[in-house]
Write a protein that holds these residues in place. Structure first.
Motif, PDB file in Angstrom:
ATOM      1  N   ALA A 287       0.478  -1.060   0.364  1.00 27.80           N
ATOM      2  CA  ALA A 287       0.318   0.347  -0.355  1.00 27.80           C
ATOM      3  C   ALA A 287       1.115   1.040   0.104  1.00 27.80           C
ATOM      4  CB  ALA A 287      -1.185  -0.218   1.297  1.00 27.80           C
TER       5      ALA A 287
ATOM      6  N   LYS B 257       1.233   5.422  -0.561  1.00 27.03           N
ATOM      7  CA  LYS B 257       1.072   6.820  -0.909  1.00 27.03           C
ATOM      8  C   LYS B 257       1.344   7.337  -1.705  1.00 27.03           C
ATOM      9  CE  LYS B 257      -1.930   6.751   3.464  1.00 27.03           C
ATOM     10  NZ  LYS B 257      -3.405   6.448   2.898  1.00 27.03           N
TER      11      LYS B 257
ATOM     12  N   GLU C 130      -3.924   6.164  -1.848  1.00 27.09           N
ATOM     13  CA  GLU C 130      -3.419   5.415  -1.616  1.00 27.09           C
ATOM     14  C   GLU C 130      -2.965   4.298  -3.070  1.00 27.09           C
ATOM     15  OE1 GLU C 130      -3.290   2.815   2.477  1.00 27.09           O
ATOM     16  OE2 GLU C 130      -4.649   1.370   0.758  1.00 27.09           O
TER      17      GLU C 130
END
Length: 472
Positions: free
Chosen positions: A125, A127, A133
């Motif tokens: 995941a 950013k 995300e």
């Protein structure tokens, strides 16, 4: 009358020996000095079809390795009577992939979380710069991803096929890492493009070794977005990516190349190797590959043009042997005369086997005038031969397309004068040497004759002079 003069006069007798020697030299000079097939080491009979004025043929590999001169000046074409026929040489051109540079904007991504899956992939995941995300599945196995970057091409350049991506970072960062690269057109579906690529930056004194290029597993891959995942063992420092550039492909002319393997000798410490070619060659590139799979070697490279010449530094760079990542050649511009190559490991050593080295040489095509009576003979290998090739535009009229000429073929190699011709002068050159020796002998004989005549004159004068103290 002339015979009587020669016999009765001192001058005539003194000139007799030089005159005879001069006649012998003139007789030797009468021997024709034009090269003959036997003046060359080897040859191949040329087969032609039809009765055209010009033909072209591709030089076989043994010609490059058996000529006495690396620039192929000792090539000749003879007709059935052993007379030379006119010819020209040219490099063989083939399509080449020229680099097309595509700038990529670099966005660092923050790793929010990551987890390993049973299939060996890792879920990450990330950013994005806008705070949203990005979830990605990547083949990174058990290694923890420590840095990630989003590389974005311009909207009009996302469909350009790329061969590799070059990364840039500030100098002075000693680092060693690996990278995995994924591609996507919408940042939703990601496809692996390269895995486990080494990225490193090493410095020692004033030297710097950098490996910052990612070769794509499938050449010609295109994507608008590229995701770079970086990881390293033992908490080694990662290079901070500051720039990126994709290298695309356009088609242009390239000279066709042949490969020449070099034989190497290890120094027993596995830190230095010396490689030799059978004969010096004009090389356009060197390919170096570690023998052990999955290995990376920083090397210093030197070359020399002959066994007794000094080594000349060529380059310092990192070479690797990785699956789906072929070794990149070290290009020469212009071509360099090479007989030997020396490699030295920098702050490392290889295992039990020397790295593999091969050279690349431009292939040459021969175009000849089928004058005289065939069959014709291609001959090569003579240290005494000079350059006889004509410029292509001088051999063929401008309205004839040389690329459309019929191809000739070659029979098996035959021995003409043998390997001795590679080092010894040809018969024509030996005749010229004997002529030089004869001329020097003539000069020496003339000098001796003049000294003999001077002595005879001195003796005759003393005989004719009255004794000292007598009166007439």
């Amino acid at each position: 009358m002339i015979d009587s003069w020669l016999k009765k006069t001192t001058l005539g007798r003194g000139l007799l020996a030089p005159a005879l020697l001069l006649a012998a030299v003139n007789a030797a000079c009468a021997v024709p000095a034009a090269p003959e097939p036997q003046d060359f080491a080897w040859g191949r009979e040329i087969n032609t079809a039809g009765g055209n004025a010009f033909y072209r043929l591709t030089l076989p590999d043994d010609v490059y390795q058996q000529t006495a001169w690396p620039d192929l000046r000792d090539l000749r074409v003879f007709d059935q009577q052993g007379r030379q026929v006119s010819f020209a040489l040219r490099a063989i051109e083939a399509p080449k992939i020229q680099p097309l540079r595509v700038p990529l904007t670099v966005f660092p991504l923050r790793i929010a979380r990551q987890s390993q899956q049973e299939d060996g992939n890792k879920i990450l995941a990330l950013k994005r710069p806008d705070g949203t995300e990005l979830v990605v599945s990547a083949p990174v196995n058990e290694t923890r991803v420590r840095a990630s970057y989003l590389l974005v091409a311009g909207a009009e350049q996302g469909n350009i096929d790329l061969g590799h991506i070059t990364l840039g970072w500030p100098a002075g960062h000693t680092s060693q890492a690996s990278g995995t690269l994924l591609g996507s057109d919408d940042m939703k579906q990601w496809q692996p493009r390269a895995d486990g690529v080494p990225l490193l930056d090493l410095s020692a004194d004033r030297d710097r070794l950098i490996l910052n290029q990612i070769d794509l597993a499938e050449y010609g891959a295109s994507a608008r977005y590229w995701l770079l995942l970086m990881y390293a063992e033992n908490e080694q420092a990662l290079p901070p990516i500051a720039s990126a550039e994709g290298i695309g492909a356009t088609v242009g002319p390239e000279v066709e190349q042949m490969t020449l393997p070099l034989k190497g000798l290890d120094d027993k410490r596995h830190q230095q190797g010396i490689y030799q070619l059978t004969r010096p060659q004009y090389l356009s590139a060197l390919t170096i590959e570690p023998a052990e799979p999955n290995s990376v070697l920083p090397l210093a490279i030197e070359t020399r043009p002959s066994p007794d010449a000094a080594w000349v530094a060529l380059d310092k760079r990192v070479f690797y042997n990785l699956e789906e990542h072929p070794a990149k050649p070290v290009d020469f511009e212009p071509a360099r005369l090479v007989q030997g190559v020396r490699i030295t490991a920098i702050d490392t050593q290889w295992d039990d086997f020397l790295p593999k080295i091969s050279g690349r040489r431009p292939r040459v095509e021969l175009v000849f005038n089928a004058g005289g009576k065939g069959p014709w003979l291609l001959a090569w290998g003579s240290r005494a031969a000079g350059d006889a090739a004509l410029p292509m535009d001088a051999l063929i009229p401008g309205d004839i397309n040389s690329d459309a000429l019929d191809m000739a073929t070659l029979d098996k190699r035959i021995t003409l004068g043998g390997a001795a011709r590679l080092t010894e002068p040809a018969p024509a050159a030996r005749r010229a040497a004997w002529m030089r020796y004869g001329l020097w002998a003539l000069l020496a004989a003339g000098a001796l004759s003049l000294a003999w005549m001077a002595w005879r004159l001195w003796r005759d004068i003393n005989r004719a002079a009255p004794p000292s103290g007598t009166e007439e």
